[in-house]
Design a protein around this motif. Structure first.
Motif, PDB file in Angstrom:
ATOM      1  N   VAL A 156       7.436   0.795  43.950  1.00 21.71           N
ATOM      2  CA  VAL A 156       8.508   1.747  43.664  1.00 21.71           C
ATOM      3  C   VAL A 156       9.313   1.244  42.470  1.00 21.71           C
ATOM      4  CG1 VAL A 156      10.476   2.995  44.618  1.00 21.71           C
ATOM      5  CG2 VAL A 156       8.639   2.235  46.136  1.00 21.71           C
ATOM      6  N   LEU A 157       9.426   2.081  41.447  1.00 23.24           N
ATOM      7  CA  LEU A 157      10.136   1.700  40.229  1.00 23.24           C
ATOM      8  C   LEU A 157      11.593   2.118  40.334  1.00 23.24           C
ATOM      9  CD1 LEU A 157       7.415   2.815  37.662  1.00 23.24           C
ATOM     10  CD2 LEU A 157       7.653   0.633  38.857  1.00 23.24           C
ATOM     11  N   VAL A 158      12.471   1.155  40.196  1.00 20.62           N
ATOM     12  CA  VAL A 158      13.910   1.405  40.344  1.00 20.62           C
ATOM     13  C   VAL A 158      14.647   1.291  39.015  1.00 20.62           C
ATOM     14  CG1 VAL A 158      16.038   0.603  41.437  1.00 20.62           C
ATOM     15  CG2 VAL A 158      13.902   0.638  42.746  1.00 20.62           C
ATOM     16  N   GLY A 159      14.408   0.200  38.281  1.00 18.92           N
ATOM     17  CA  GLY A 159      15.110  -0.039  37.026  1.00 18.92           C
ATOM     18  C   GLY A 159      14.676   0.886  35.907  1.00 18.92           C
ATOM     19  N   GLN A 160      15.592   1.210  35.018  1.00 14.86           N
ATOM     20  CA  GLN A 160      15.302   2.127  33.916  1.00 14.86           C
ATOM     21  C   GLN A 160      14.223   1.593  32.984  1.00 14.86           C
ATOM     22  OE1 GLN A 160      16.348   5.320  33.244  1.00 14.86           O
ATOM     23  NE2 GLN A 160      17.016   5.128  35.376  1.00 14.86           N
ATOM     24  N   ASP A 161      14.246   0.309  32.695  1.00 12.09           N
ATOM     25  CA  ASP A 161      13.227  -0.269  31.820  1.00 12.09           C
ATOM     26  C   ASP A 161      11.847  -0.206  32.475  1.00 12.09           C
ATOM     27  OD1 ASP A 161      15.173  -0.779  29.989  1.00 12.09           O
ATOM     28  OD2 ASP A 161      15.333  -2.931  30.419  1.00 12.09           O
ATOM     29  N   ALA A 162      11.797  -0.486  33.766  1.00 14.87           N
ATOM     30  CA  ALA A 162      10.518  -0.424  34.491  1.00 14.87           C
ATOM     31  C   ALA A 162       9.983   1.005  34.485  1.00 14.87           C
ATOM     32  CB  ALA A 162      10.709  -0.912  35.925  1.00 14.87           C
ATOM     33  N   LEU A 163      10.867   1.960  34.661  1.00 12.90           N
ATOM     34  CA  LEU A 163      10.469   3.360  34.678  1.00 12.90           C
ATOM     35  C   LEU A 163       9.991   3.815  33.306  1.00 12.90           C
ATOM     36  CD1 LEU A 163      10.244   5.930  36.337  1.00 12.90           C
ATOM     37  CD2 LEU A 163      12.623   6.438  35.787  1.00 12.90           C
ATOM     38  N   GLY A 180      13.818  -3.624  37.802  1.00 13.83           N
ATOM     39  CA  GLY A 180      13.709  -3.653  39.247  1.00 13.83           C
ATOM     40  C   GLY A 180      12.600  -2.816  39.870  1.00 13.83           C
ATOM     41  N   GLN A 181      11.927  -3.419  40.853  1.00 18.40           N
ATOM     42  CA  GLN A 181      10.879  -2.739  41.599  1.00 18.40           C
ATOM     43  C   GLN A 181      10.950  -3.133  43.070  1.00 18.40           C
ATOM     44  OE1 GLN A 181       6.884  -3.124  40.027  1.00 18.40           O
ATOM     45  NE2 GLN A 181       7.620  -3.311  37.922  1.00 18.40           N
ATOM     46  N   ILE A 182      10.406  -2.260  43.924  1.00 17.33           N
ATOM     47  CA  ILE A 182      10.228  -2.544  45.344  1.00 17.33           C
ATOM     48  C   ILE A 182       8.734  -2.489  45.622  1.00 17.33           C
ATOM     49  CG2 ILE A 182      10.699  -1.806  47.713  1.00 17.33           C
ATOM     50  CD1 ILE A 182      13.180  -0.315  46.571  1.00 17.33           C
ATOM     51  N   HIS A 183       8.183  -3.527  46.205  1.00 20.98           N
ATOM     52  CA  HIS A 183       6.771  -3.544  46.587  1.00 20.98           C
ATOM     53  C   HIS A 183       6.712  -3.516  48.114  1.00 20.98           C
ATOM     54  CE1 HIS A 183       4.957  -5.255  42.611  1.00 20.98           C
ATOM     55  NE2 HIS A 183       5.879  -4.326  42.393  1.00 20.98           N
ATOM     56  N   PHE A 184       6.089  -2.479  48.630  1.00 18.36           N
ATOM     57  CA  PHE A 184       6.102  -2.223  50.071  1.00 18.36           C
ATOM     58  C   PHE A 184       4.691  -2.225  50.642  1.00 18.36           C
ATOM     59  CE2 PHE A 184       5.957   1.236  53.359  1.00 18.36           C
ATOM     60  CZ  PHE A 184       6.569   0.520  54.375  1.00 18.36           C
ATOM     61  N   LYS A 185       4.517  -2.882  51.781  1.00 17.17           N
ATOM     62  CA  LYS A 185       3.198  -2.975  52.398  1.00 17.17           C
ATOM     63  C   LYS A 185       3.350  -2.934  53.917  1.00 17.17           C
ATOM     64  CE  LYS A 185       1.130  -6.756  51.249  1.00 17.17           C
ATOM     65  NZ  LYS A 185       0.376  -7.758  50.466  1.00 17.17           N
ATOM     66  N   THR A 186       2.463  -2.170  54.586  1.00 14.53           N
ATOM     67  CA  THR A 186       2.544  -2.042  56.036  1.00 14.53           C
ATOM     68  C   THR A 186       1.190  -1.635  56.616  1.00 14.53           C
ATOM     69  OG1 THR A 186       3.672  -0.913  57.873  1.00 14.53           O
ATOM     70  CG2 THR A 186       3.267   0.382  55.886  1.00 14.53           C
ATOM     71  N   ASP A 187       1.010  -1.940  57.880  1.00 15.31           N
ATOM     72  CA  ASP A 187      -0.169  -1.461  58.606  1.00 15.31           C
ATOM     73  C   ASP A 187       0.145  -0.182  59.367  1.00 15.31           C
ATOM     74  OD1 ASP A 187       1.527  -3.222  60.310  1.00 15.31           O
ATOM     75  OD2 ASP A 187       0.160  -2.514  61.863  1.00 15.31           O
ATOM     76  N   GLY A 203      14.672  10.000  45.100  1.00 21.35           N
ATOM     77  CA  GLY A 203      14.409  10.233  43.680  1.00 21.35           C
ATOM     78  C   GLY A 203      13.759   9.070  42.975  1.00 21.35           C
ATOM     79  N   LEU A 204      13.030   8.232  43.699  1.00 16.40           N
ATOM     80  CA  LEU A 204      12.404   7.059  43.099  1.00 16.40           C
ATOM     81  C   LEU A 204      10.946   7.328  42.740  1.00 16.40           C
ATOM     82  CD1 LEU A 204      13.840   4.313  45.479  1.00 16.40           C
ATOM     83  CD2 LEU A 204      14.654   4.935  43.199  1.00 16.40           C
ATOM     84  N   GLN A 205      10.521   6.745  41.625  1.00 18.88           N
ATOM     85  CA  GLN A 205       9.145   6.909  41.147  1.00 18.88           C
ATOM     86  C   GLN A 205       8.221   5.915  41.851  1.00 18.88           C
ATOM     87  OE1 GLN A 205       7.592   9.024  38.584  1.00 18.88           O
ATOM     88  NE2 GLN A 205       5.885   8.167  39.745  1.00 18.88           N
ATOM     89  N   MET A 206       7.169   6.420  42.473  1.00 17.34           N
ATOM     90  CA  MET A 206       6.186   5.562  43.132  1.00 17.34           C
ATOM     91  C   MET A 206       4.922   5.466  42.294  1.00 17.34           C
ATOM     92  SD  MET A 206       6.645   6.954  47.034  1.00 17.34           S
ATOM     93  CE  MET A 206       7.184   8.593  46.508  1.00 17.34           C
ATOM     94  N   THR A 207       4.242   4.335  42.394  1.00 16.91           N
ATOM     95  CA  THR A 207       2.992   4.137  41.683  1.00 16.91           C
ATOM     96  C   THR A 207       2.100   3.189  42.487  1.00 16.91           C
ATOM     97  OG1 THR A 207       2.008   3.450  39.577  1.00 16.91           O
ATOM     98  CG2 THR A 207       3.892   2.188  40.347  1.00 16.91           C
ATOM     99  N   ASN A 208       0.824   3.128  42.118  1.00 14.56           N
ATOM    100  CA  ASN A 208      -0.134   2.261  42.809  1.00 14.56           C
ATOM    101  C   ASN A 208      -0.104   2.460  44.324  1.00 14.56           C
ATOM    102  OD1 ASN A 208      -1.044   1.080  40.391  1.00 14.56           O
ATOM    103  ND2 ASN A 208       0.616  -0.413  40.423  1.00 14.56           N
ATOM    104  N   ILE A 209      -0.114   3.703  44.725  1.00 15.06           N
ATOM    105  CA  ILE A 209      -0.112   4.037  46.150  1.00 15.06           C
ATOM    106  C   ILE A 209      -1.522   3.865  46.720  1.00 15.06           C
ATOM    107  CG2 ILE A 209       0.313   5.862  47.850  1.00 15.06           C
ATOM    108  CD1 ILE A 209       2.299   7.081  45.863  1.00 15.06           C
ATOM    109  N   ALA A 247      24.730 -10.285  43.640  1.00 17.08           N
ATOM    110  CA  ALA A 247      25.567  -9.457  42.787  1.00 17.08           C
ATOM    111  C   ALA A 247      24.718  -8.311  42.241  1.00 17.08           C
ATOM    112  CB  ALA A 247      26.135 -10.289  41.643  1.00 17.08           C
ATOM    113  N   PRO A 248      25.319  -7.205  41.836  1.00 14.81           N
ATOM    114  CA  PRO A 248      24.554  -6.091  41.258  1.00 14.81           C
ATOM    115  C   PRO A 248      23.695  -6.563  40.085  1.00 14.81           C
ATOM    116  CG  PRO A 248      26.779  -5.373  41.741  1.00 14.81           C
ATOM    117  CD  PRO A 248      26.754  -6.865  41.966  1.00 14.81           C
ATOM    118  N   GLY A 249      22.426  -6.169  40.086  1.00 12.85           N
ATOM    119  CA  GLY A 249      21.518  -6.522  39.010  1.00 12.85           C
ATOM    120  C   GLY A 249      21.018  -7.950  39.022  1.00 12.85           C
ATOM    121  N   GLU A 250      21.236  -8.677  40.100  1.00 16.04           N
ATOM    122  CA  GLU A 250      20.874 -10.096  40.113  1.00 16.04           C
ATOM    123  C   GLU A 250      19.393 -10.340  40.411  1.00 16.04           C
ATOM    124  OE1 GLU A 250      22.901 -14.289  41.539  1.00 16.04           O
ATOM    125  OE2 GLU A 250      23.321 -12.475  42.696  1.00 16.04           O
ATOM    126  N   ILE A 251      18.726  -9.376  41.028  1.00 16.73           N
ATOM    127  CA  ILE A 251      17.329  -9.587  41.380  1.00 16.73           C
ATOM    128  C   ILE A 251      16.427  -8.588  40.660  1.00 16.73           C
ATOM    129  CG2 ILE A 251      17.852 -10.613  43.607  1.00 16.73           C
ATOM    130  CD1 ILE A 251      17.366  -8.010  44.938  1.00 16.73           C
TER     131      ILE A 251
END
Length: 235
Positions: free
Chosen positions: A217-224, A154-161, A177-183, A112-116
């Motif tokens: 990647v910071l998605v949620g307003q509180d995280a941002l 909400g955040q997205i943590h992305f990792k790749t080779d 329009g998403l804020q990235m950090t710890n690149i 559901a929206p906002g569930e994770i």
């Protein structure tokens, strides 16, 4: 990916109803009832053999983890690794982790929206051909789904080779329009952080001296807002 699973694999999974979810759509909006607690929910889309998600669940007991994969053989292997990890940590039966058999295309039918609270994308298929760009898990059509399902933290943590996939993803996050950090363009340049949980692929690539690319990647307003406040506090 072609997997040679053992006979009776579906029957095996059906007998692990405490850990394996074969009908995740039934829990849309009800995952906390499934876990029987109010801990935040972190999900890994494309968990592979389950090393990352199982170790994370052992390491962080105040978080609920859900690992997803569309191959029943990988769900079986992840279940095996999870039980071994919890047993070695003397934690008893797994309680804050679930492993679900599902196609990521259908995640809006599962949550559901906002569930994770957090999405992990670890070494997703890079789909290198341009015509397959829409299949990449960092394509805008997937970002739209994640943003709808993530909560205010909400955040997205992305990792790749894959350097190509990382470049595509960074541009995709920026265009959305998403804020990235710890690149990081070489996550383990200064050695492996003991706090860092690696996937099977990550260990393999590290052994070959390959660079690992990562960002949050910071998605949620509180995280941002917390991120912006922390930056102001530095100056």
């Amino acid at each position: 990916m072609r997997l040679r699973g053992r006979k009776g694999i579906r029957e095996d999974l059906e007998q692990q109803q405490d850990l394996v979810v074969l009908n995740p759509e039934a829990y849309k909006g009800k995952w906390r009832e499934r876990f029987n607690n109010d801990y935040p929910i972190h999900v890994e889309f494309g968990m592979g053999k389950g090393r990352f998600i199982s170790q994370m669940s052992v390491k962080n007991q105040q978080v609920n983890y859900i690992g997803f994969d569309m191959y029943d053989e990988l769900v079986r292997r992840a279940a095996e690794k999870t039980r071994i990890a919890w047993n070695e940590a003397e934690l008893g039966d797994p309680t804050t982790i679930q492993l679900a058999l599902a196609n990521i295309e259908n995640i809006e039918d599962i949550f559901a929206p906002g569930e994770i609270e957090r999405v992990y994308l670890n070494f997703s298929d890079p789909w290198p051909k341009k015509k397959h760009g829409r299949r990449r898990l960092t394509h805008p059509r997937f970002l739209e789904k994640y943003c709808r399902l993530l909560n205010t933290q909400g955040q997205i943590h992305f990792k790749t080779d894959s350097e190509t996939l990382f470049e595509f993803s960074i541009n995709s996050f920026a265009d959305y329009g998403l804020q990235m950090t710890n690149i990081s363009l070489n996550l383990h340049r200064d050695g492996i952080n003991e706090e860092h949980v690696m996937t099977e692929y990550e260990s393999k690539f590290m052994g070959k001296g390959m660079r690992i690319h990562r960002c949050e990647v910071l998605v949620g307003q509180d995280a941002l807002q917390e991120y912006q406040k922390s930056r102001l506090d530095k100056y």
